[in-house]
Design an enzyme around this catalytic site. Structure first.
Site, PDB file in Angstrom:
ATOM      1  N   CYS A  96      -7.876  -8.366  -4.376  1.00 30.72           N
ATOM      2  CA  CYS A  96      -6.760  -8.300  -3.590  1.00 30.72           C
ATOM      3  C   CYS A  96      -6.840  -9.747  -2.893  1.00 30.72           C
ATOM      4  O   CYS A  96      -5.847  -9.986  -2.072  1.00 30.72           O
ATOM      5  CB  CYS A  96      -6.992  -7.284  -2.404  1.00 30.72           C
ATOM      6  SG  CYS A  96      -8.514  -7.566  -1.282  1.00 30.72           S
ATOM      7  N   GLN A 151      -6.187   3.566  -2.518  1.00 29.94           N
ATOM      8  CA  GLN A 151      -5.209   2.616  -2.400  1.00 29.94           C
ATOM      9  C   GLN A 151      -3.956   3.128  -1.765  1.00 29.94           C
ATOM     10  O   GLN A 151      -3.524   4.213  -2.237  1.00 29.94           O
ATOM     11  CB  GLN A 151      -4.842   2.393  -4.048  1.00 29.94           C
ATOM     12  CG  GLN A 151      -6.077   1.706  -4.543  1.00 29.94           C
ATOM     13  CD  GLN A 151      -6.104   0.087  -4.325  1.00 29.94           C
ATOM     14  OE1 GLN A 151      -4.990  -0.659  -3.581  1.00 29.94           O
ATOM     15  NE2 GLN A 151      -6.791  -0.414  -4.928  1.00 29.94           N
ATOM     16  N   CYS A 178      11.303   2.981   9.582  1.00 33.63           N
ATOM     17  CA  CYS A 178      10.361   2.156   8.908  1.00 33.63           C
ATOM     18  C   CYS A 178      10.583   2.261   7.435  1.00 33.63           C
ATOM     19  O   CYS A 178      10.737   3.677   6.950  1.00 33.63           O
ATOM     20  CB  CYS A 178       8.694   2.373   9.153  1.00 33.63           C
ATOM     21  SG  CYS A 178       7.663   1.451   7.971  1.00 33.63           S
TER      22      CYS A 178
END
Length: 470
Positions: free
Chosen positions: A428, A302, A179
């Site tokens: 967001c 975050q 990944c």
């Protein structure tokens, strides 16, 4: 031109003209209807097979490419197109930023009918890969198979997987080799756990049958060098559990927090579960501008630490603090923004509905020796009553950073009643942000707007707006 095939429709030689919401790109069918696409880039010329038809639009995918767009990039990840993440890897980063900026501006203007000042260009991320500090993976004893594998009728051998859910398939897990989202040693730890479990016959979870031992894996990294690993087991098997955990302690001495959960319920959320620390600390630390934030397994932080710092600096700059202001920080979470702006303010009041988050905020404020902040647990729709304002003071500035659904209309009305001089709205989801700003526009003028890319290779984007009283 178009022709029929089964119940689906094929459109030939369509040009992809734009990118829209949720990462979809856009072409136009011969009858003028929009066609939303999942696997093309603006500038491609393609044949499309539709799989959904509505009155105003189609949804489909490109089945043949006649011309490849100059906006294309070569995806780095071998799982691109199957994995549900990083859907824009095939688009060059400069164009990703262009379409993110365009989406924010379009939402504010078209949905909110807002008058904007000159838009500040979007702030791109310095790191476009390996930027996430938190990743979660799922175990499965029956990994997702490609259509080619299914059609081969061959013995496929090991079916165990440790990876991500296939989009829209709750019981299908894509086995991940590498990944590109989380830095070293994330891939090494995941692959080592998988191989060790196979070698030592530790059963992988079966979602449908609710059987097996190994359920999920969470990895959290930090700029401080701290590293958290949390393994969720479906049932207790002390011998096998300790076998795996001891192996990780020996194999990866850089792990500073090794934890586990025994979760036998139907879903794999850990927020109602006891997290047990096996080795090291039950937390890690993140650091930002001299502030330290203690993060446990259930904490929100975050997920792009470096870009979060940029987002918070913009938020603080927009607030225009001189040291005399009383600031309210709505949806404060674990209080990171509140603490980040505190040294520029007279006092900061943070409000959040989640008790555990407020407990973490108070602990971190004490850890950072910040004594000009107060944190309160409360339902945002009702917390701003006259008593609360009388007790805590009338805010000069309100900073609000709500979840994707935006603010409840009652919260917006309460802000209008409070009438602070300035509002800094961090979002967001610029669509719900536009909706909320439309309710404020008669009383407030938009002074600045700044998009920030927190998630390269995806369509997601944050936006910060400064409003001042008219």
């Amino acid at each position: 031109m178009s022709r029929r095939k089964s119940k689906r429709q094929i459109f030939e030689q369509l040009e992809v003209i734009d990118a829209g919401a949720k990462g979809k790109t856009i072409a136009k069918a011969p009858d003028g209807r929009v066609v939303f696409l999942s696997n093309a880039v603006p500038g491609d010329v393609i044949d499309v097979q539709t799989h959904k038809k509505r009155k105003a639009y189609f949804e489909g995918k490109a089945i043949k490419f006649h011309k490849l767009s100059e906006k294309r990039a070569t995806p780095k990840c071998v799982h691109f197109g199957v994995c549900g993440g990083c859907k824009w890897q095939h688009m060059s980063y400069e164009h990703q930023l262009h379409y993110k900026q365009q989406e924010v501006t379009n939402n504010l203007v078209r949905l909110g009918h807002l008058e904007l000042p000159e838009v500040t260009p979007i702030l791109g991320s310095k790191e476009q890969y390996f930027y996430r500090n938190k990743m979660e993976f799922s175990f499965s004893d029956s990994r997702w198979l490609t259509p080619e594998e299914i059609a081969s009728n061959e013995d496929l051998g090991d079916r165990n997987a440790l990876g991500f859910h296939i989009p829209g398939m709750w019981d299908k897990i894509l086995d991940i080799d590498k990944c590109w989202l989380q830095t070293h040693p994330s891939n090494a730890i995941r692959n080592e756990i998988k191989q060790f479990a196979i070698d030592n016959e530790l059963d992988f979870f079966n979602t449908r049958q609710q059987t097996g031992l190994l359920r999920t894996l969470m990895l959290r990294t930090a700029s401080t060098g701290d590293l958290m690993v949390l393994i969720q087991f479906y049932k207790e098997d002390k011998t096998k559990r300790e076998l795996l955990l001891n192996h990780l302690v020996e194999r990866f001495p850089e792990i500073t927090s090794l934890q586990y959960v025994i979760n036998g319920k139907a879903n794999d959320t850990i927020y109602d579960q006891d997290v047990i620390c096996y080795h090291g600390n039950d937390h890690i630390f993140e650091e930002m501008e001299g502030l330290r934030f203690k993060i446990n397994a259930k904490s929100f932080y975050q997920t792009n630490s470096e870009q979060a710092y940029e987002l918070y600096k913009i938020t603080r700059d927009f607030a225009g603090l001189s040291g005399d202001e009383l600031v309210y920080d709505l949806y404060t979470g674990t209080g990171t923004i509140a603490q980040f702006v505190a040294k520029k303010a007279r006092h900061v009041v943070g409000v959040e509905a989640v008790p555990d988050a407020i407990a973490a905020a108070k602990e971190n404020a004490q850890l950072n020796n910040i004594d000009n902040v107060d944190f309160f647990v409360g339902d945002m729709k009702s917390v701003f009553n006259d008593g609360f304002i009388k007790e805590n003071g009338h805010p000069d500035v309100i900073i609000t950073d709500p979840p994707r659904d935006g603010m409840h209309k009652d919260v917006v009305n309460q802000i209008l009643n409070i009438a602070p001089k300035r509002i800094v709205y961090v979002s967001c989801n610029s669509a719900t942000q536009a909706r909320d700003l439309a309710l404020l526009k008669d009383n407030y003028e938009i002074i600045k707007t700044q998009a920030v890319d927190m998630f390269p290779q995806t369509h997601h984007v944050e936006n910060v707006v400064l409003l001042e009283q008219r």
